[in-house]
Scaffold this active site. Sequence first.
Site, PDB file in Angstrom:
ATOM      1  N   TYR A  80      -1.985  58.308  64.354  1.00  0.00           N
ATOM      2  CA  TYR A  80      -0.776  58.619  65.118  1.00  0.00           C
ATOM      3  C   TYR A  80      -0.633  57.690  66.316  1.00  0.00           C
ATOM      4  O   TYR A  80       0.424  57.144  66.583  1.00  0.00           O
ATOM      5  CB  TYR A  80      -0.842  60.069  65.589  1.00  0.00           C
ATOM      6  CG  TYR A  80       0.439  60.569  66.197  1.00  0.00           C
ATOM      7  CD1 TYR A  80       1.418  61.149  65.386  1.00  0.00           C
ATOM      8  CD2 TYR A  80       0.680  60.475  67.574  1.00  0.00           C
ATOM      9  CE1 TYR A  80       2.599  61.608  65.926  1.00  0.00           C
ATOM     10  CE2 TYR A  80       1.862  60.937  68.115  1.00  0.00           C
ATOM     11  CZ  TYR A  80       2.822  61.504  67.295  1.00  0.00           C
ATOM     12  OH  TYR A  80       3.993  61.964  67.841  1.00  0.00           O
ATOM     13  N   PHE A 132      29.407  45.322  64.145  1.00  0.00           N
ATOM     14  CA  PHE A 132      28.901  45.914  62.911  1.00  0.00           C
ATOM     15  C   PHE A 132      29.165  47.421  63.021  1.00  0.00           C
ATOM     16  O   PHE A 132      29.189  47.960  64.128  1.00  0.00           O
ATOM     17  CB  PHE A 132      27.408  45.613  62.709  1.00  0.00           C
ATOM     18  CG  PHE A 132      26.894  46.177  61.424  1.00  0.00           C
ATOM     19  CD1 PHE A 132      27.342  45.663  60.212  1.00  0.00           C
ATOM     20  CD2 PHE A 132      26.021  47.252  61.406  1.00  0.00           C
ATOM     21  CE1 PHE A 132      26.908  46.208  59.007  1.00  0.00           C
ATOM     22  CE2 PHE A 132      25.590  47.798  60.197  1.00  0.00           C
ATOM     23  CZ  PHE A 132      26.034  47.275  59.007  1.00  0.00           C
ATOM     24  N   ASP A 223      21.465  40.838  68.044  1.00  0.00           N
ATOM     25  CA  ASP A 223      21.205  41.620  66.837  1.00  0.00           C
ATOM     26  C   ASP A 223      20.672  40.633  65.803  1.00  0.00           C
ATOM     27  O   ASP A 223      21.418  39.816  65.260  1.00  0.00           O
ATOM     28  CB  ASP A 223      22.495  42.288  66.352  1.00  0.00           C
ATOM     29  CG  ASP A 223      22.298  43.114  65.082  1.00  0.00           C
ATOM     30  OD1 ASP A 223      21.247  42.958  64.427  1.00  0.00           O
ATOM     31  OD2 ASP A 223      23.189  43.916  64.753  1.00  0.00           O
ATOM     32  N   LYS A 266      16.411  44.434  56.484  1.00  0.00           N
ATOM     33  CA  LYS A 266      16.880  43.099  56.108  1.00  0.00           C
ATOM     34  C   LYS A 266      15.867  42.050  56.558  1.00  0.00           C
ATOM     35  O   LYS A 266      15.284  41.364  55.749  1.00  0.00           O
ATOM     36  CB  LYS A 266      18.245  42.834  56.736  1.00  0.00           C
ATOM     37  CG  LYS A 266      19.323  43.715  56.153  1.00  0.00           C
ATOM     38  CD  LYS A 266      20.096  44.423  57.207  1.00  0.00           C
ATOM     39  CE  LYS A 266      21.048  45.438  56.605  1.00  0.00           C
ATOM     40  NZ  LYS A 266      21.973  45.949  57.606  1.00  0.00           N
ATOM     41  N   PHE A 455      34.807  56.449  52.801  1.00  0.00           N
ATOM     42  CA  PHE A 455      34.406  55.600  51.681  1.00  0.00           C
ATOM     43  C   PHE A 455      33.060  55.994  51.084  1.00  0.00           C
ATOM     44  O   PHE A 455      32.789  55.717  49.925  1.00  0.00           O
ATOM     45  CB  PHE A 455      34.369  54.120  52.110  1.00  0.00           C
ATOM     46  CG  PHE A 455      33.398  53.826  53.224  1.00  0.00           C
ATOM     47  CD1 PHE A 455      33.770  54.015  54.537  1.00  0.00           C
ATOM     48  CD2 PHE A 455      32.121  53.380  52.940  1.00  0.00           C
ATOM     49  CE1 PHE A 455      32.870  53.748  55.568  1.00  0.00           C
ATOM     50  CE2 PHE A 455      31.220  53.099  53.962  1.00  0.00           C
ATOM     51  CZ  PHE A 455      31.593  53.300  55.280  1.00  0.00           C
TER      52      PHE A 455
HETATM   53  C1  LIG Z   1      22.234  46.625  58.680  1.00  0.00           C
HETATM   54  C2  LIG Z   1      22.582  46.177  60.025  1.00  0.00           C
HETATM   55  C3  LIG Z   1      22.385  47.000  61.139  1.00  0.00           C
HETATM   56  C4  LIG Z   1      21.864  48.409  61.014  1.00  0.00           C
HETATM   57  O1  LIG Z   1      20.592  48.430  60.485  1.00  0.00           O
HETATM   58  P1  LIG Z   1      20.048  49.715  59.657  1.00  0.00           P
HETATM   59  O2  LIG Z   1      18.624  49.403  59.419  1.00  0.00           O
HETATM   60  O3  LIG Z   1      20.867  49.816  58.411  1.00  0.00           O
HETATM   61  O4  LIG Z   1      20.233  50.905  60.533  1.00  0.00           O
HETATM   62  C5  LIG Z   1      22.731  46.492  62.366  1.00  0.00           C
HETATM   63  N1  LIG Z   1      23.257  45.265  62.509  1.00  0.00           N
HETATM   64  C6  LIG Z   1      23.454  44.445  61.463  1.00  0.00           C
HETATM   65  C7  LIG Z   1      24.035  43.083  61.669  1.00  0.00           C
HETATM   66  C8  LIG Z   1      23.136  44.867  60.181  1.00  0.00           C
HETATM   67  O5  LIG Z   1      23.360  44.055  59.131  1.00  0.00           O
END
Ligand SMILES: *Cc1c(COP(=O)(O)O)cnc(C)c1O
Length: 482
Positions: A80, A132, A223, A266, A455
Site C-alpha cells: 500500500y 479535450f 497535457d 495512451k 452519444f
Molecule cells: C484521453 C485523453 C485525456 C483523458 O485521459 P483518460 O485517461 O481517458 O481519463 C485527456 N487529454 C487528452 C488529450 C486525451 O487524449
Amino acid sequence: MSEVKFYYGEEVPLEMHKVRIVQKINLKPVERRLEAIEEAGFNTFLLKNDDIFMDMLTDSGVNAMSDKQQAAMLEADDSYAGSTTFTKLDNKVREIFKKEFFLPMHQGRACENIISQVFVQPGTIVPMNYHFTTTKAHIVINGGTVEEIFTDEALKITSEHPFKGNMDIDKLNALIEEHGREKISFVRVEAGTNLIGGQPFALENLEEVRQVCDKYDLMLVLDASLLADNLYFIKQREEKCKEMSIKEITGAISDLCDIVYFSARKLGCARGGGVCTNNKEAYLKMRELVPLYEGFLTYGGMSVREMEALTIGLEETMEENMINQGPQFIAYMTDELVKKGVPVVTPAGGLGCHLNAMEFLDHLPQTKYPAGALAAALYLVSGVRGMERGTLSEQREEDGSETLAHMELLRLAMPRRVYTLSQVKYAVDRIAWLYENRDLIGGLTYVEEPKVLRFFFGRLEANSNWPEQLAAKFREDFGESL
Ligand SMILES: *Cc1c(COP(=O)(O)O)cnc(C)c1O
C-alpha cells in the site's frame, strides 16, 4: 515513409516488432452485421466486441504492450505504501520529464480533476490550443471557461500545415490583455490535439507560448497524453530538432512547462496517469487531494502491475522506432484514401484517420447526423468500428434545437502496434467501396436520447430502409465474401 527503403519503390511502413501473442477477432457476414448495428441502435458504442472485426473506436487503454512490459508486470511489489514499483515509476518519470515531484493518478481525467480543483477559480479563463472533452468538463465544473486559441489552419479539413496544433501567439496576447492577467488560471497546451485530428504543435511555438507566460507570470500546463505522436512529428518536421533524440525533445518540451500531466492509457501503453512539476507550492496543493480522490501517494489508484508496465512503456516511448508506428500507419491509410478520392483530414496526424462525413455524405443535413450514419454504414459493410465526432456527440440547446458541430468526422483510431498492414488495407478497400456507394446511405434519428453525453448510450433508427439496401448492394458486389 519508413526509414527502411524498399528496393522496388513501394512505400509502406515497416513494423519494427513481431507479434508473439495474438487475439482472435471475428468477421461476421453482412447479414449478422446488419442485425448487430440495429441491436446497437445504430450507435457504435453499443456494439459488442464479439461482432467487431477491427475496433478503431479509440486508442485509449487498447495499445499493444511489449514483451518487456508484460514481463515487468510479474514482479510488481504490491504494498500500500512505499512500494518499490512506485519508486521505479517515480524515477523514470523524473528522468524523462526532468521534474522533481510526481503524483500518480488513476487516469488522465483524474489529473484534470485535481489540477482544475486547485488552479481554476469561478470566473477564470483557461486559454488552450484546443479543448479535450474531459479537460473542459473539469474546468467548467470548477466555474472556469475555456478559450481556444488555435491558428486559422487548425479547423481546415485539408491542409499541408505541419503543425495545426500550434497556438496563435497574437490571439493569446490579445486575450490576456482583454481580460487581464488575474482572470487567467493558467495556459494549457495539448500535445497531439485529440479533437482536431491528432495534430501536433511545434517546439518553437511552445517556446513562444512560454515567453507569453513569462511576460504575464502565468503557469504553463502541458497535457502530454498524446505526446508520443507529437514527439515523432517534431522530430520529422521541425528542422532544428532533426538532430535531437526523442528524449532530448521530451526534455526540451517539459522544461518549458510548469506542470506536465498525462493519461497512461495512451502515453506509455498501459493504464493510469500522473502529474509532475518542479513547483513545490503547486505540488503540495495538488498532493492534498490525491489521497482523497485517488489513493495513497505511492499508487494513486493504479494497480502495481500497471505501474510496472508504465515504467517500461515510458522508457520505450523514447525510441523513435516505437513511436513512429502509429503515425506511419495513419499516414499510410490517409494517403491511400486520398488516392481513391475519399475525403479525409490532412495532413495525417496521430491518433487515427479521420473521414470527413460532411463531404462524404453531402446529401445529408447535419441534423440527420452524417458522421453517425457513416459510422453505422462503415460497420455494416466491413465490421470496422469507428467513433462519430460531430453533431450526434453535441448536446442540444436549452430550447431543444440542435447544436451543429464545427466538423462532422468519423474517427478511425489506430491503437498502437495492434493492427497489421493487411488489415489496414482491408479497411481502405471497404471505405473506398462505401464511398462509391455513398448515395445509398441515409440519415439517423434519435429514438432514445439521454440529456447528458447522449452519444454514449443513445439509440437511433434509420430514416428509411437504407441499411437493408446497403447490405443488399454489398451482397451483389461481394458475392459470398465476408
Ligand atoms: C484521453 C485523453 C485525456 C483523458 O485521459 P483518460 O485517461 O481517458 O481519463 C485527456 N487529454 C487528452 C488529450 C486525451 O487524449
